[in-house]
Design a protein around this motif. Sequence first.
Motif, PDB file in Angstrom:
ATOM      1  N   GLU A 137      97.091  42.963  51.745  1.00  0.00           N
ATOM      2  CA  GLU A 137      96.486  42.073  50.757  1.00  0.00           C
ATOM      3  C   GLU A 137      97.555  41.290  49.990  1.00  0.00           C
ATOM      4  OE1 GLU A 137      93.303  42.408  47.028  1.00  0.00           O
ATOM      5  OE2 GLU A 137      94.103  44.198  48.001  1.00  0.00           O
ATOM      6  N   GLY A 138      97.275  40.020  49.751  1.00  0.00           N
ATOM      7  CA  GLY A 138      98.185  39.215  48.943  1.00  0.00           C
ATOM      8  C   GLY A 138      99.051  38.249  49.715  1.00  0.00           C
ATOM      9  N   MET A 139      98.927  38.207  51.050  1.00  0.00           N
ATOM     10  CA  MET A 139      99.749  37.295  51.864  1.00  0.00           C
ATOM     11  C   MET A 139      99.085  35.915  51.961  1.00  0.00           C
ATOM     12  SD  MET A 139     102.534  38.841  52.985  1.00  0.00           S
ATOM     13  CE  MET A 139     103.049  37.978  54.465  1.00  0.00           C
ATOM     14  N   SER A 140      98.478  35.465  50.897  1.00  0.00           N
ATOM     15  CA  SER A 140      97.643  34.265  50.944  1.00  0.00           C
ATOM     16  C   SER A 140      98.440  32.986  51.192  1.00  0.00           C
ATOM     17  CB  SER A 140      96.855  34.126  49.634  1.00  0.00           C
ATOM     18  OG  SER A 140      97.738  34.151  48.523  1.00  0.00           O
ATOM     19  N   ASP A 141      99.742  32.972  50.893  1.00  0.00           N
ATOM     20  CA  ASP A 141     100.535  31.766  51.085  1.00  0.00           C
ATOM     21  C   ASP A 141     101.113  31.664  52.490  1.00  0.00           C
ATOM     22  OD1 ASP A 141     100.079  30.989  48.490  1.00  0.00           O
ATOM     23  OD2 ASP A 141     101.882  31.948  47.711  1.00  0.00           O
ATOM     24  N   TRP A 142     100.799  32.629  53.350  1.00  0.00           N
ATOM     25  CA  TRP A 142     101.351  32.666  54.704  1.00  0.00           C
ATOM     26  C   TRP A 142     100.331  32.129  55.694  1.00  0.00           C
ATOM     27  CZ3 TRP A 142     106.335  33.848  54.396  1.00  0.00           C
ATOM     28  CH2 TRP A 142     107.062  33.981  55.579  1.00  0.00           C
ATOM     29  N   GLN A 149      93.856  41.402  58.169  1.00  0.00           N
ATOM     30  CA  GLN A 149      94.281  42.179  56.998  1.00  0.00           C
ATOM     31  C   GLN A 149      94.010  43.661  57.238  1.00  0.00           C
ATOM     32  OE1 GLN A 149      93.176  40.687  53.088  1.00  0.00           O
ATOM     33  NE2 GLN A 149      92.998  42.794  52.304  1.00  0.00           N
ATOM     34  N   VAL A 150      95.015  44.503  56.907  1.00  0.00           N
ATOM     35  CA  VAL A 150      94.892  45.951  57.093  1.00  0.00           C
ATOM     36  C   VAL A 150      95.501  46.649  55.879  1.00  0.00           C
ATOM     37  CG1 VAL A 150      94.992  45.816  59.615  1.00  0.00           C
ATOM     38  CG2 VAL A 150      97.113  46.075  58.307  1.00  0.00           C
ATOM     39  N   THR A 151      95.374  47.950  55.823  1.00  0.00           N
ATOM     40  CA  THR A 151      96.053  48.722  54.790  1.00  0.00           C
ATOM     41  C   THR A 151      97.519  48.875  55.172  1.00  0.00           C
ATOM     42  OG1 THR A 151      95.663  50.852  55.885  1.00  0.00           O
ATOM     43  CG2 THR A 151      93.937  50.037  54.385  1.00  0.00           C
ATOM     44  N   PHE A 152      98.343  49.258  54.208  1.00  0.00           N
ATOM     45  CA  PHE A 152      99.767  49.450  54.501  1.00  0.00           C
ATOM     46  C   PHE A 152      99.945  50.488  55.611  1.00  0.00           C
ATOM     47  CE2 PHE A 152     103.726  51.781  53.946  1.00  0.00           C
ATOM     48  CZ  PHE A 152     104.653  50.751  53.978  1.00  0.00           C
TER      49      PHE A 152
END
Length: 280
Positions: A137-142, A149-152
């Motif tokens: 979560e949070g890679m919105s600028d890529w 999207q997955v968990t760590f």
Amino acid sequence: MSASADPDRRSSSEPGAHWLVALDVDGTILHEDETIDERVAEAVTSAVARGHEVTLATGRSWATTAPVLDRLGLAPEYVVCANGAITMQRDDAASEGYVPAHIETFDPTAVLERIRTHLPSGRFMVEVPDGFRFYTEGMSDWNLDNAQQVTFEELLDRRATRVVVISPDHELEEFLQLVDDMGLHQVSYAIGWTAWLDIAPDGVSKATALERVRGWLDVPLHRVIAVGDGRNDIEMFTWASAAGRAVAMGQAPEEVRAAADEVTADIHHAGLAAVLDSLP
């Protein structure tokens, strides 16, 4: 290091001999808004017409590199992606026109877990050999095409060609120190313009892939030229400057310019065009 092309290097080249020309993409060919200066596009076309093997050597995945080739009208024999972890070869029979020629992978589990202890709020992305990417979560600028999207925890225990780590909470200088404190081992890594880290398999870089390509193409080392602007281009500059030419874009960080033996104008002044036009 000079502010323009080195005449001694040019005069030592054989008349009519072709060069292997390795170009970084972002900040060298493409502006931040993904545009390409017409002067640069024309210089690329002209260099190819003069017989030079112009290719790309980029941190991008193949999926985001192929459109750049199309825009430039380029079809080199080999293309280096993922900071050297993936080399593609032209194959006119393939649906995309290229097939993998060499792929380097590693298990990112240990390095991801180590980085997360230093960057608990970090954002992570893992790219696998077929180009698919898994991200937290949070890679919105890529660029998240062909991604999930997955968990760590779901990033771990995969064979990866590349890992990207972003820290939105750190300024660049602070991030540089933090990366130094991590003591990363068994991987190769480069730090971007902002607080993001690009990790490749140990010992793998644009330089290692380009040396393999140079051998396949049977181009002598004194006829290679590399142009770039990022920290992930430093190894490529060391490789090229051993006998050929290493050129940094004018806006490159100080340590990148220091690693080159020439500096051209910045991307806003089409610095790449002048370099390409200096070739025989």
